[in-house]
Design a protein around this motif. Structure first.
Motif, PDB file in Angstrom:
ATOM      1  N   ARG A 204      -7.066  -0.411   2.921  1.00 52.35           N
ATOM      2  CA  ARG A 204      -7.163  -1.437   1.878  1.00 52.35           C
ATOM      3  C   ARG A 204      -6.230  -1.176   0.710  1.00 52.35           C
ATOM      4  NH1 ARG A 204      -9.746  -2.388  -2.835  1.00 52.35           N
ATOM      5  NH2 ARG A 204     -10.321  -4.562  -3.257  1.00 52.35           N
ATOM      6  N   GLU A 205      -5.989   0.085   0.346  1.00 51.82           N
ATOM      7  CA  GLU A 205      -5.228   0.404  -0.855  1.00 51.82           C
ATOM      8  C   GLU A 205      -3.905   1.108  -0.526  1.00 51.82           C
ATOM      9  OE1 GLU A 205      -8.873   1.109  -4.039  1.00 51.82           O
ATOM     10  OE2 GLU A 205      -8.045   2.827  -2.961  1.00 51.82           O
TER      11      GLU A 205
ATOM     12  N   ILE B  90      -1.927  -9.041  -2.898  1.00 54.00           N
ATOM     13  CA  ILE B  90      -3.268  -9.199  -3.467  1.00 54.00           C
ATOM     14  C   ILE B  90      -4.313  -8.488  -2.627  1.00 54.00           C
ATOM     15  CG2 ILE B  90      -5.054 -10.885  -4.059  1.00 54.00           C
ATOM     16  CD1 ILE B  90      -2.844 -12.864  -4.695  1.00 54.00           C
ATOM     17  N   GLN B  91      -4.117  -8.469  -1.316  1.00 52.08           N
ATOM     18  CA  GLN B  91      -5.111  -7.858  -0.430  1.00 52.08           C
ATOM     19  C   GLN B  91      -5.074  -6.328  -0.471  1.00 52.08           C
ATOM     20  OE1 GLN B  91      -3.201 -10.558   0.736  1.00 52.08           O
ATOM     21  NE2 GLN B  91      -4.962 -11.877   0.250  1.00 52.08           N
TER      22      GLN B  91
ATOM     23  N   LEU C 268      -1.565  -5.022  -8.798  1.00 53.39           N
ATOM     24  CA  LEU C 268      -1.364  -5.850  -7.606  1.00 53.39           C
ATOM     25  C   LEU C 268       0.126  -5.979  -7.315  1.00 53.39           C
ATOM     26  CD1 LEU C 268      -4.020  -8.631  -8.288  1.00 53.39           C
ATOM     27  CD2 LEU C 268      -4.228  -6.628  -6.802  1.00 53.39           C
ATOM     28  N   GLY C 269       0.907  -6.176  -8.348  1.00 54.53           N
ATOM     29  CA  GLY C 269       2.359  -6.281  -8.224  1.00 54.53           C
ATOM     30  C   GLY C 269       2.941  -6.436  -9.611  1.00 54.53           C
ATOM     31  N   THR C 270       3.753  -5.473 -10.042  1.00 56.99           N
ATOM     32  CA  THR C 270       4.224  -5.492 -11.421  1.00 56.99           C
ATOM     33  C   THR C 270       5.287  -4.421 -11.632  1.00 56.99           C
ATOM     34  OG1 THR C 270       3.479  -5.417 -13.721  1.00 56.99           O
ATOM     35  CG2 THR C 270       2.468  -3.868 -12.211  1.00 56.99           C
TER      36      THR C 270
END
Length: 390
Positions: free
Chosen positions: A211-212, A229-230, A245-247
């Motif tokens: 998951r991570e 996101i998942q 999440l995305g950055t």
């Protein structure tokens, strides 16, 4: 006047006209010109200066030296005033020229032996094998758990899933470490990009499963995380975990610093430290204290300064001397030793990280910092009497 000394004088004259000469150089030049006739066209009508006040100062200084007990031992009594003045100033000129040449020689030697950092890193594979990346040829350098590891022409290390990859293969952990004077960029298998600063390391799986997406950081790195996101992306660095999440963000987590700093450029991140957590927005920095049980403070910061290193710059905006020297020592791979009391003076300004160390030293010395080099050790002290700002 010998050619080498003439060059020294001309260099000082040039700096004088540009108003960049140090106070020591100005006093030397003005004293010399005031007391002696300079030949060879070194000084002419176009570069004459006004020296009445200086002449009085020189006379007063010579008077003090003639009257002092140490001067009497040199038997100046038989000399006329002009002869004594000339003798004293000749000694000053000789001492200055020797000092000037020695300092230039020292700076030249420094620049030969101590160079700015660059792309240097070691890749440690899951089996313990080590690859020195800055010595490795471009192209595929390893393959692990269905992932091709490739060094590109620009030096970046790319992790890509091979065409024959078996998704059931167990993932492998890799570590990339930079030395003092090193940096390196890695593109992970999910497309996330990590730029590692000097004296840092990052551990990560060759491919992300579960998951991570989790990596472990020591030191400093700039992250451009591919959005998913998942599968949240986590950076563990000592006391804290950054969740995104995305950055785009920077984490500075050197063990010798009092706080772990996370600075956000784009998106949003959550910073967690024990029971404490906070969410920061672009332009903010979260500081996790190593001394206060992981407490978190947030502040608006100068982004240009915080990520300057990713653009090959040093930028200081109110930093104290020890903070400035820490950055310099990691990049030039030198050891810093402080002598005497160091005041909490603030430093402002910037310079390229590709600059010679001597150029960095010159800027620091304009700010009353006294520096001396022995081998690869720099001795740092504060000299409030050295006020050479042009």
């Amino acid at each position: 006047m010998k050619g080498a000394y003439k060059n020294y004088f001309r260099e000082i004259l040039k700096k004088y006209r540009q108003q960049t000469a140090s106070s020591e150089e100005v006093k030397f030049l003005e004293s010399y010109y005031n007391m002696f006739e300079v030949k060879d066209g070194l000084i002419n009508d176009d570069n004459e200066f006004q020296f009445s006040e200086l002449r009085d100062d020189i006379k007063a200084n010579i008077d003090r030296r003639i009257e002092g007990p140490k001067v009497r031992k040199l038997s100046y009594r038989w000399m006329g005033y002009g002869a004594a003045a000339a003798a004293l100033l000749l000694v000053s000129v000789a001492v200055y020229l020797v000092s000037y040449q020695q300092k230039n020689d020292l700076l030249a030697q420094m620049d030969r032996t101590i160079i700015p950092g660059g792309n240097k890193a070691v890749l440690t594979l899951a089996n313990g094998n080590k690859i020195v990346l800055n010595e490795a040829k471009t192209g595929e350098i390893a393959r692990q758990s269905g992932i091709n590891i490739t060094k590109k022409d620009n030096g970046e290390l790319i992790y890509e899933m091979s065409a024959s990859s078996d998704l059931t293969e167990e993932t492998a952990m890799n570590t990339i470490s930079t030395p003092n004077g090193g940096q390196y960029t890695i593109v992970l298998s999910d497309g996330s990009r990590i730029k590692l600063n000097a004296a840092s390391s990052v551990s990560f799986p060759t491919s992300f499963k579960g998951r991570e997406r989790v990596v472990d950081l020591n030191g400093e790195a700039y992250f451009e995380v591919a959005r998913n996101i998942q599968h949240p992306f986590k950076v563990i660095s000592g006391l804290q975990t950054v969740e995104v999440l995305g950055t785009h963000f920077n984490v500075e987590s050197y063990a010798d610093e009092s706080a772990i700093r996370t600075t956000l450029v784009e998106g949003s991140v959550k910073v967690v430290a024990g029971k404490h957590q906070t969410v920061i927005i672009p332009g903010q920095q979260a500081r996790v204290s190593r001394e206060s049980a992981g407490s978190i403070a947030t502040a608006q910061v100068n982004l240009d300064k915080e990520i300057a290193w990713t653009n090959d710059l040093f930028v200081f905006d109110g930093d104290n001397l020890k903070s400035v020297m820490s950055e310099i020592s990691r990049w030039y791979n030198i050891t810093i030793v402080y002598t005497g009391a160091i005041p909490n003076k603030k430093f402002f300004g910037g310079i390229s990280r590709n600059s010679k160390l001597s150029e960095v030293f010159k800027i620091l010395e304009l700010n009353q910092v006294k520096l001396s080099l022995k081998g690869k050790t720099v001795y740092v002290s504060y000299d409030p009497s050295n006020n050479e700002r042009p």
